[in-house]
Design a protein around this motif. Structure first.
Motif, PDB file in Angstrom:
ATOM      1  N   CYS A 249       0.604  -1.417   0.233  1.00  0.00           N
ATOM      2  CA  CYS A 249       0.316   0.124   0.254  1.00  0.00           C
ATOM      3  C   CYS A 249       0.835   1.320   0.286  1.00  0.00           C
ATOM      4  O   CYS A 249       0.912   2.132  -0.120  1.00  0.00           O
ATOM      5  CB  CYS A 249      -0.788   0.113   0.979  1.00  0.00           C
ATOM      6  SG  CYS A 249      -1.317  -1.757   1.732  1.00  0.00           S
TER       7      CYS A 249
ATOM      8  N   CYS B  53       0.844   4.435  -2.954  1.00  0.00           N
ATOM      9  CA  CYS B  53       0.214   4.974  -3.355  1.00  0.00           C
ATOM     10  C   CYS B  53      -0.231   5.789  -1.469  1.00  0.00           C
ATOM     11  O   CYS B  53      -0.411   7.619  -1.719  1.00  0.00           O
ATOM     12  CB  CYS B  53      -0.685   4.603  -3.653  1.00  0.00           C
ATOM     13  SG  CYS B  53      -0.530   4.337  -5.319  1.00  0.00           S
ATOM     14  N   HIS B  54      -0.228   5.059  -0.757  1.00  0.00           N
ATOM     15  CA  HIS B  54      -1.089   5.191   0.834  1.00  0.00           C
ATOM     16  C   HIS B  54      -0.315   5.577   2.116  1.00  0.00           C
ATOM     17  O   HIS B  54       1.127   4.930   1.777  1.00  0.00           O
ATOM     18  CB  HIS B  54      -2.068   4.422   1.217  1.00  0.00           C
ATOM     19  CG  HIS B  54      -3.333   4.176   0.574  1.00  0.00           C
ATOM     20  ND1 HIS B  54      -3.868   4.542   0.263  1.00  0.00           N
ATOM     21  CD2 HIS B  54      -3.629   3.457  -0.485  1.00  0.00           C
ATOM     22  CE1 HIS B  54      -5.269   4.453   0.176  1.00  0.00           C
ATOM     23  NE2 HIS B  54      -4.668   3.444  -0.424  1.00  0.00           N
TER      24      HIS B  54
ATOM     25  N   MET C 199      -6.275   1.912  -7.810  1.00  0.00           N
ATOM     26  CA  MET C 199      -6.288   1.051  -6.738  1.00  0.00           C
ATOM     27  C   MET C 199      -6.778  -0.660  -7.251  1.00  0.00           C
ATOM     28  O   MET C 199      -7.579  -0.590  -7.311  1.00  0.00           O
ATOM     29  CB  MET C 199      -7.539   1.803  -6.224  1.00  0.00           C
ATOM     30  CG  MET C 199      -7.626   1.033  -4.791  1.00  0.00           C
ATOM     31  SD  MET C 199      -7.282   1.288  -3.227  1.00  0.00           S
ATOM     32  CE  MET C 199      -7.644   0.200  -2.001  1.00  0.00           C
TER      33      MET C 199
ATOM     34  N   TRP D 299      -7.499  -6.017  -4.843  1.00  0.00           N
ATOM     35  CA  TRP D 299      -6.486  -7.494  -3.846  1.00  0.00           C
ATOM     36  C   TRP D 299      -7.836  -8.392  -3.837  1.00  0.00           C
ATOM     37  O   TRP D 299      -8.803  -7.965  -3.145  1.00  0.00           O
ATOM     38  CB  TRP D 299      -5.853  -7.257  -2.867  1.00  0.00           C
ATOM     39  CG  TRP D 299      -4.977  -6.430  -3.398  1.00  0.00           C
ATOM     40  CD1 TRP D 299      -3.901  -6.652  -3.285  1.00  0.00           C
ATOM     41  CD2 TRP D 299      -4.949  -5.226  -2.460  1.00  0.00           C
ATOM     42  NE1 TRP D 299      -3.142  -5.182  -3.815  1.00  0.00           N
ATOM     43  CE2 TRP D 299      -3.530  -4.507  -3.287  1.00  0.00           C
ATOM     44  CE3 TRP D 299      -6.022  -4.132  -2.742  1.00  0.00           C
ATOM     45  CZ2 TRP D 299      -3.187  -3.196  -3.102  1.00  0.00           C
ATOM     46  CZ3 TRP D 299      -5.380  -2.979  -2.450  1.00  0.00           C
ATOM     47  CH2 TRP D 299      -4.346  -1.933  -2.602  1.00  0.00           C
TER      48      TRP D 299
HETATM   49  C1  HEC Z   1      -1.883   2.163  -6.966  1.00  0.00           C
HETATM   50  C2  HEC Z   1      -2.077   2.674  -5.068  1.00  0.00           C
HETATM   51  C3  HEC Z   1      -2.691   2.193  -4.750  1.00  0.00           C
HETATM   52  C4  HEC Z   1      -2.312   0.909  -3.657  1.00  0.00           C
HETATM   53  C5  HEC Z   1      -0.878   0.743  -4.136  1.00  0.00           C
HETATM   54  C6  HEC Z   1      -3.236   0.970  -3.054  1.00  0.00           C
HETATM   55  N1  HEC Z   1      -4.321   1.823  -2.764  1.00  0.00           N
HETATM   56 FE1  HEC Z   1      -5.922   2.559  -1.371  1.00  0.00          FE
HETATM   57  N2  HEC Z   1      -6.240   3.725  -2.510  1.00  0.00           N
HETATM   58  C7  HEC Z   1      -5.735   3.954  -4.136  1.00  0.00           C
HETATM   59  C8  HEC Z   1      -6.682   5.815  -4.324  1.00  0.00           C
HETATM   60  C9  HEC Z   1      -6.419   6.290  -5.524  1.00  0.00           C
HETATM   61  C10 HEC Z   1      -7.653   5.347  -3.346  1.00  0.00           C
HETATM   62  C11 HEC Z   1      -8.786   6.820  -3.595  1.00  0.00           C
HETATM   63  C12 HEC Z   1      -9.976   5.380  -4.326  1.00  0.00           C
HETATM   64  C13 HEC Z   1     -11.227   6.485  -4.458  1.00  0.00           C
HETATM   65  O1  HEC Z   1     -11.163   7.761  -4.130  1.00  0.00           O
HETATM   66  O2  HEC Z   1     -12.187   6.323  -4.987  1.00  0.00           O
HETATM   67  C14 HEC Z   1      -7.452   5.018  -2.860  1.00  0.00           C
HETATM   68  C15 HEC Z   1      -8.865   4.384  -1.168  1.00  0.00           C
HETATM   69  C16 HEC Z   1      -8.143   2.943  -0.496  1.00  0.00           C
HETATM   70  C17 HEC Z   1      -8.944   2.840   0.240  1.00  0.00           C
HETATM   71  C18 HEC Z   1     -10.127   4.001   0.711  1.00  0.00           C
HETATM   72  C19 HEC Z   1     -11.311   3.443  -0.047  1.00  0.00           C
HETATM   73  C20 HEC Z   1     -12.856   3.804   0.399  1.00  0.00           C
HETATM   74  O3  HEC Z   1     -14.255   3.256  -0.096  1.00  0.00           O
HETATM   75  O4  HEC Z   1     -12.541   5.598  -0.204  1.00  0.00           O
HETATM   76  C21 HEC Z   1      -9.125   2.281   1.285  1.00  0.00           C
HETATM   77  C22 HEC Z   1      -9.837   1.437   2.951  1.00  0.00           C
HETATM   78  C23 HEC Z   1      -7.338   1.758   1.160  1.00  0.00           C
HETATM   79  N3  HEC Z   1      -6.990   2.671  -0.460  1.00  0.00           N
HETATM   80  C24 HEC Z   1      -6.785   0.913   1.356  1.00  0.00           C
HETATM   81  C25 HEC Z   1      -5.433   0.328   0.839  1.00  0.00           C
HETATM   82  C26 HEC Z   1      -5.050  -0.629   1.565  1.00  0.00           C
HETATM   83  C27 HEC Z   1      -5.033  -1.240   2.742  1.00  0.00           C
HETATM   84  C28 HEC Z   1      -4.002  -0.837   0.473  1.00  0.00           C
HETATM   85  C29 HEC Z   1      -2.755  -2.148   0.032  1.00  0.00           C
HETATM   86  C30 HEC Z   1      -3.160  -3.356   0.655  1.00  0.00           C
HETATM   87  C31 HEC Z   1      -3.875  -0.147  -0.983  1.00  0.00           C
HETATM   88  N4  HEC Z   1      -5.155   0.397  -0.617  1.00  0.00           N
HETATM   89  C32 HEC Z   1      -3.135   0.187  -1.540  1.00  0.00           C
HETATM   90  C33 HEC Z   1      -4.569   3.710  -4.272  1.00  0.00           C
HETATM   91  C34 HEC Z   1      -3.511   3.087  -4.238  1.00  0.00           C
END
Ligand code: HEC
Length: 129
Positions: free
Chosen positions: A56, A59-60, A103, A106
């Motif tokens: 994660c 990005c996060h 996003m 997984w």
């Molecule tokens: C390639 C980039 C990327 C990776 C890697 C990533 N995310 Fe995200 N994630 C994002 C983005 C961009 C958003 C915002 C999505 C949106 O607003 O719709 C997001 C949103 C989220 C949200 C909020 C979802 C929601 O409904 O608003 C969660 C929870 C989250 N990520 C968890 C994770 C977790 C846990 C991991 C690792 C296992 C992860 N992300 C890995 C890009 C990523």
């Protein structure tokens, strides 16, 4: 028969080796009080942290950081302002599927999901206040 003999000779040699090993003086053990107390909860959080770091963090923002590498990815420490952490396990179980194309979607094992959510709960900015 020759084969049987050489095998038993080998076995005898191995047994001797094993015996000589165990006859060494025992290594002093650290007193149990010196062991750090690692609870099951700590282990789950550690598991989740490791996943967050590898899957994660590109990005996060993980941990207490508040600025994500990806501009639209919510920092994990502020996640409870974006989603209901209570329903996140369910979301992860079904496979995260946000509308955001960046996003990935997984499929985690249950124990990894539990770890991830335990970790996410532990890093919420408001968690210890
Ligand atoms: C390639 C980039 C990327 C990776 C890697 C990533 N995310 Fe995200 N994630 C994002 C983005 C961009 C958003 C915002 C999505 C949106 O607003 O719709 C997001 C949103 C989220 C949200 C909020 C979802 C929601 O409904 O608003 C969660 C929870 C989250 N990520 C968890 C994770 C977790 C846990 C991991 C690792 C296992 C992860 N992300 C890995 C890009 C990523």
């Amino acid at each position: 028969m020759r084969r049987g003999l050489s095998l038993s000779a080998l076995f005898a040699a191995l047994t001797l080796f094993a015996c000589s090993k165990t006859s060494e003086p025992p290594v002093a053990e650290a007193p149990p009080v010196a062991e750090p107390v690692v609870t099951e909860q700590d282990e789950m959080i550690g598991r989740g942290e490791a996943i967050a770091e590898t899957a994660c963090a590109s990005c996060h923002a993980i941990g207490a950081e508040t600025e994500s590498p990806h501009p639209y990815a919510p920092p994990f420490s502020l996640l409870d302002q974006v989603v209901d952490l209570g329903t996140l396990k369910q979301t992860f179980t079904e496979g995260i599927n946000t509308d955001h194309p960046d996003m990935p979607n997984w499929q985690f094992d249950q124990i990894d999901i539990d770890g991830l959510v335990a970790y996410l709960e532990s890093v919420q900015a408001g968690a210890s206040e």
